[in-house]
Design an enzyme around this catalytic site. Sequence first.
Site, mmCIF file in Angstrom:
data_model
loop_
_atom_site.group_PDB
_atom_site.id
_atom_site.type_symbol
_atom_site.label_atom_id
_atom_site.label_comp_id
_atom_site.label_asym_id
_atom_site.label_seq_id
_atom_site.Cartn_x
_atom_site.Cartn_y
_atom_site.Cartn_z
ATOM 1 N N CYS A 122 -27.674 -29.366 11.779
ATOM 2 C CA CYS A 122 -27.396 -30.405 12.775
ATOM 3 C C CYS A 122 -27.295 -29.812 14.179
ATOM 4 O O CYS A 122 -27.583 -30.479 15.164
ATOM 5 C CB CYS A 122 -26.091 -31.121 12.441
ATOM 6 S SG CYS A 122 -26.062 -31.782 10.780
ATOM 7 N N GLY A 123 -26.876 -28.552 14.273
ATOM 8 C CA GLY A 123 -26.774 -27.872 15.585
ATOM 9 C C GLY A 123 -28.081 -27.214 15.996
ATOM 10 O O GLY A 123 -28.124 -26.481 16.983
ATOM 11 N N GLY A 174 -23.002 -25.246 11.226
ATOM 12 C CA GLY A 174 -22.072 -24.806 10.192
ATOM 13 C C GLY A 174 -22.654 -24.618 8.805
ATOM 14 O O GLY A 174 -21.995 -24.068 7.921
ATOM 15 N N ARG A 202 -19.858 -43.204 14.090
ATOM 16 C CA ARG A 202 -21.041 -42.732 14.831
ATOM 17 C C ARG A 202 -21.702 -43.939 15.478
ATOM 18 O O ARG A 202 -22.103 -44.879 14.804
ATOM 19 C CB ARG A 202 -22.007 -42.036 13.880
ATOM 20 C CG ARG A 202 -23.264 -41.563 14.571
ATOM 21 C CD ARG A 202 -24.261 -40.979 13.605
ATOM 22 N NE ARG A 202 -23.891 -39.642 13.173
ATOM 23 C CZ ARG A 202 -24.472 -39.006 12.159
ATOM 24 N NH1 ARG A 202 -25.439 -39.589 11.489
ATOM 25 N NH2 ARG A 202 -24.085 -37.792 11.814
ATOM 26 N N ARG A 211 -34.619 -41.787 2.980
ATOM 27 C CA ARG A 211 -33.770 -40.753 3.585
ATOM 28 C C ARG A 211 -33.591 -41.118 5.045
ATOM 29 O O ARG A 211 -34.120 -42.121 5.517
ATOM 30 C CB ARG A 211 -34.529 -39.418 3.440
ATOM 31 C CG ARG A 211 -33.756 -38.106 3.366
ATOM 32 C CD ARG A 211 -32.790 -38.005 2.247
ATOM 33 N NE ARG A 211 -32.397 -36.645 1.947
ATOM 34 C CZ ARG A 211 -31.351 -36.026 2.470
ATOM 35 N NH1 ARG A 211 -30.614 -36.610 3.378
ATOM 36 N NH2 ARG A 211 -31.039 -34.810 2.071
ATOM 37 N N LYS A 212 -32.951 -40.226 5.830
ATOM 38 C CA LYS A 212 -32.829 -40.483 7.259
ATOM 39 C C LYS A 212 -34.194 -40.425 7.949
ATOM 40 O O LYS A 212 -35.159 -39.881 7.392
ATOM 41 C CB LYS A 212 -31.879 -39.469 7.896
ATOM 42 C CG LYS A 212 -32.482 -38.091 8.005
ATOM 43 C CD LYS A 212 -31.473 -37.014 8.385
ATOM 44 C CE LYS A 212 -30.962 -37.131 9.786
ATOM 45 N NZ LYS A 212 -30.283 -35.855 10.204
HETATM 46 FE FE1 SRM Z 1 -26.537 -33.985 10.865
HETATM 47 C C1 SRM Z 1 -25.600 -34.618 7.685
HETATM 48 C C2 SRM Z 1 -23.404 -34.292 11.927
HETATM 49 C C3 SRM Z 1 -27.674 -34.154 14.050
HETATM 50 C C4 SRM Z 1 -29.556 -32.766 9.818
HETATM 51 N N1 SRM Z 1 -24.813 -34.456 9.966
HETATM 52 C C5 SRM Z 1 -24.640 -34.717 8.634
HETATM 53 C C6 SRM Z 1 -23.239 -35.233 8.355
HETATM 54 C C7 SRM Z 1 -23.309 -36.731 8.408
HETATM 55 C C8 SRM Z 1 -22.681 -34.763 7.012
HETATM 56 C C9 SRM Z 1 -21.372 -35.412 6.668
HETATM 57 O O1 SRM Z 1 -21.334 -36.518 6.144
HETATM 58 O O2 SRM Z 1 -20.340 -34.784 6.934
HETATM 59 C C10 SRM Z 1 -22.473 -34.612 9.569
HETATM 60 C C11 SRM Z 1 -21.272 -35.373 10.060
HETATM 61 C C12 SRM Z 1 -20.176 -34.407 10.414
HETATM 62 C C13 SRM Z 1 -19.190 -34.980 11.372
HETATM 63 O O3 SRM Z 1 -18.070 -35.338 10.950
HETATM 64 O O4 SRM Z 1 -19.491 -35.002 12.560
HETATM 65 C C14 SRM Z 1 -23.617 -34.461 10.566
HETATM 66 N N2 SRM Z 1 -25.705 -34.304 12.640
HETATM 67 C C15 SRM Z 1 -24.386 -34.287 12.883
HETATM 68 C C16 SRM Z 1 -24.097 -34.266 14.373
HETATM 69 C C17 SRM Z 1 -22.824 -35.015 14.758
HETATM 70 C C18 SRM Z 1 -24.029 -32.793 14.849
HETATM 71 C C19 SRM Z 1 -23.463 -32.637 16.226
HETATM 72 O O5 SRM Z 1 -22.356 -32.077 16.321
HETATM 73 O O6 SRM Z 1 -24.075 -33.051 17.199
HETATM 74 C C20 SRM Z 1 -25.404 -34.874 14.896
HETATM 75 C C21 SRM Z 1 -25.359 -36.376 14.947
HETATM 76 C C22 SRM Z 1 -26.612 -36.956 15.534
HETATM 77 C C23 SRM Z 1 -26.531 -38.449 15.726
HETATM 78 O O7 SRM Z 1 -25.956 -38.855 16.739
HETATM 79 O O8 SRM Z 1 -27.031 -39.182 14.887
HETATM 80 C C24 SRM Z 1 -26.366 -34.434 13.798
HETATM 81 N N3 SRM Z 1 -28.319 -33.619 11.772
HETATM 82 C C25 SRM Z 1 -28.544 -33.646 13.106
HETATM 83 C C26 SRM Z 1 -29.808 -33.015 13.394
HETATM 84 C C27 SRM Z 1 -30.364 -32.726 14.788
HETATM 85 C C28 SRM Z 1 -31.329 -33.742 15.320
HETATM 86 O O9 SRM Z 1 -31.433 -34.875 14.843
HETATM 87 O O10 SRM Z 1 -31.992 -33.359 16.280
HETATM 88 C C29 SRM Z 1 -30.342 -32.616 12.179
HETATM 89 C C30 SRM Z 1 -31.665 -31.835 11.959
HETATM 90 C C31 SRM Z 1 -32.853 -32.669 12.256
HETATM 91 C C32 SRM Z 1 -33.282 -33.540 11.124
HETATM 92 O O11 SRM Z 1 -32.493 -34.331 10.606
HETATM 93 O O12 SRM Z 1 -34.448 -33.452 10.747
HETATM 94 C C33 SRM Z 1 -29.395 -33.007 11.169
HETATM 95 N N4 SRM Z 1 -27.436 -33.771 9.062
HETATM 96 C C34 SRM Z 1 -28.661 -33.184 8.842
HETATM 97 C C35 SRM Z 1 -28.880 -33.092 7.431
HETATM 98 C C36 SRM Z 1 -30.147 -32.529 6.744
HETATM 99 C C37 SRM Z 1 -31.136 -33.641 6.550
HETATM 100 C C38 SRM Z 1 -32.116 -33.410 5.442
HETATM 101 O O13 SRM Z 1 -33.206 -34.002 5.485
HETATM 102 O O14 SRM Z 1 -31.805 -32.689 4.478
HETATM 103 C C39 SRM Z 1 -27.727 -33.613 6.796
HETATM 104 C C40 SRM Z 1 -27.457 -33.727 5.292
HETATM 105 C C41 SRM Z 1 -27.948 -35.018 4.729
HETATM 106 O O15 SRM Z 1 -28.394 -35.913 5.453
HETATM 107 O O16 SRM Z 1 -27.872 -35.129 3.501
HETATM 108 C C42 SRM Z 1 -26.854 -34.023 7.860
HETATM 109 FE FE1 SF4 Z 2 -23.664 -28.641 8.256
HETATM 110 FE FE2 SF4 Z 2 -24.285 -30.659 9.870
HETATM 111 FE FE3 SF4 Z 2 -21.830 -30.424 8.913
HETATM 112 FE FE4 SF4 Z 2 -22.726 -28.755 10.780
HETATM 113 S S1 SF4 Z 2 -22.350 -30.968 11.006
HETATM 114 S S2 SF4 Z 2 -21.589 -28.197 8.991
HETATM 115 S S3 SF4 Z 2 -24.834 -28.478 10.104
HETATM 116 S S4 SF4 Z 2 -23.720 -30.856 7.771
#
Ligand code: SRM
Ligand code: SF4
Length: 516
Positions: A440-441, A435, A68, A182-183
């Site tokens: 994240c979507g 998903g 990333r 956290r993030k």
């Molecule tokens: Fe996300 C965790 C993908 C935007 C909330 N997110 C993850 C992980 C890293 C989980 C993992 O290790 O597998 C996903 C990686 C999957 C992969 O192989 O791609 C993942 N998040 C994404 C992306 C790639 C979705 C996308 O297809 O666009 C986005 C990457 C953004 C970036 O460039 O950094 C992405 N994630 C978001 C957003 C949207 C936003 O930021 O506007 C959110 C909701 C907003 C927020 O965070 O407040 C989001 N992701 C989460 C969470 C829930 C966080 C929490 O506080 O509980 C997780 C789980 C965690 O962090 O434990 C998570």
């Molecule tokens: Fe869940 Fe984020 Fe993975 Fe999508 S990319 S399946 S919302 S953790």
Amino acid sequence: MTETATTTEKLNKFEKFKAEKDGLAVKDEISEFVKIGWEAMDENDLNHRLKWLGVFFRPVTPGKFMMRMRIPNGILTSSQMYVLAEVIQRYGDDGSADITTRQNIQLRGINFSDIPDIFNKFNTVGLTAIQSGMDNIRNITGDPVAGLDANELYDTRELVQQIQDMLTNKGEGNPEFTNLPRKFNIAVTGGKDNSVHAEINDLAFVPAFKEGFGFNVLVGGFFSGKRCEAAIPLNAWVKPEEVVSLCKAIVEIFRDHGLRLNRQKARLMWLIDEWGLEKFRSEVEKRWGKTFTPAAPKDEIDWEKRDHIGIYPQKQPGLNYAGLNIPVGRLSADDMFQLARLAEVYGSGEIRFTVEQNAIIPNIPDSALNTFLTEPLLNKFGVNPGLLMRAVVSCTGAQFCNFALIETKNRAVAMSKALERELILSKPVRIHWTGCPNSCGQPQVADIGLMGTKVRKNGQTVEGVDIYMGGKVGKDAKLGTCVQKSVPCEDVQPILKEILIQNFGAKVREEALISH
Ligand code: SRM
Ligand code: SF4
């Protein structure tokens, strides 16, 4: 008792491994890891600490890593794009990239032993992936048409870069911000349409006039599986030159006082709840060393959100930007080479991304537009796509993400196409797929949001969705809520069709009626 960072007992497993060894330590160890191979690595180094370098082990595809990046304000040069394309090209069908919902890019299929070489390549073109995952600050978003839009109030590019430089030590990694609870998400918007979803960031700056131009500050927005909140006003107005130091102060407060015992309660909003907004505000003031100017009574977000798909004149006479629809953000190496080439041949060698996972090529002269529109890549990534395809967003889903409860991206594209075949729409409808409840979507910002879940059908457990509606973006942004739970994915299409007809004025195509 308050739950603070100073409480050392009962640490959750994440706090424990961070206390044992700092995440950034792996920066100096990566060559050693490559020597021993990922299979021999310590579990926490492999699954977690590598994310401090932007390297993600994927349990779904072991041995094929994800990287990333950090793309401040979502802006890349063509040379950077070529490097990213070359990285994934060598992995054949395993190599792909995704534009993310944070205006960023993720690379897939990466062979572990190539990582040091990839970092060297990044260095040559000023790219960094540092601290882009786990308990770090995510990619900082800014206006995708910054510097191009005649109606913008502030060009966010430099400010976003300065915030990233401060927080990441110019992309080298910053020990000061290596152990957050956290993030943490930051967004800066300078246009009138809130093109970065300010309301869903832990810290956001929205344009507002008081003593001249500045920003009203919003805090605490976030989504998680447990709770989703829109950001709330801090009742503070800052000048552009105060933004970087305020970001630093707020991230420091989060680092030093954010809740750490329960990981589900470790985002900024939980600290604001615990302290109350007044105490939070005054602690930030103390840390910042200045007294806040109260917020401007009104901000300047008064447009509906634009999607930037299409050809638009820029504020520079004779120049245009082209917004290309990249369905669900998925790119191949070839696509990336082509995007870089188009940016060089027709534009100024710049490519931008939007939080809707689309791409923009700016600075195309009027005289080059007709030829540009004949480029074969535009058959795949159109400037005038169908009204569902142009707005569909999807998270990674089951193909690569081990949290996923359903497959998302392929389904999102297939269903958009199928519904476009069945219906005549008169305006874009924003359908977001995610998903799992991590969101994240961003289904809560969509007209129609689909959140993956598991459901029972005919005695079997099958992939399903909870349906969200009512998300409003741009002016008066508002989060959508769940309106229907546990719909098996195979039954979703007719339900979406009905919603589109009832709520969004879609009409059934006559050909579709005849063929039934
Ligand atoms: Fe996300 C965790 C993908 C935007 C909330 N997110 C993850 C992980 C890293 C989980 C993992 O290790 O597998 C996903 C990686 C999957 C992969 O192989 O791609 C993942 N998040 C994404 C992306 C790639 C979705 C996308 O297809 O666009 C986005 C990457 C953004 C970036 O460039 O950094 C992405 N994630 C978001 C957003 C949207 C936003 O930021 O506007 C959110 C909701 C907003 C927020 O965070 O407040 C989001 N992701 C989460 C969470 C829930 C966080 C929490 O506080 O509980 C997780 C789980 C965690 O962090 O434990 C998570
Ligand atoms: Fe869940 Fe984020 Fe993975 Fe999508 S990319 S399946 S919302 S953790």
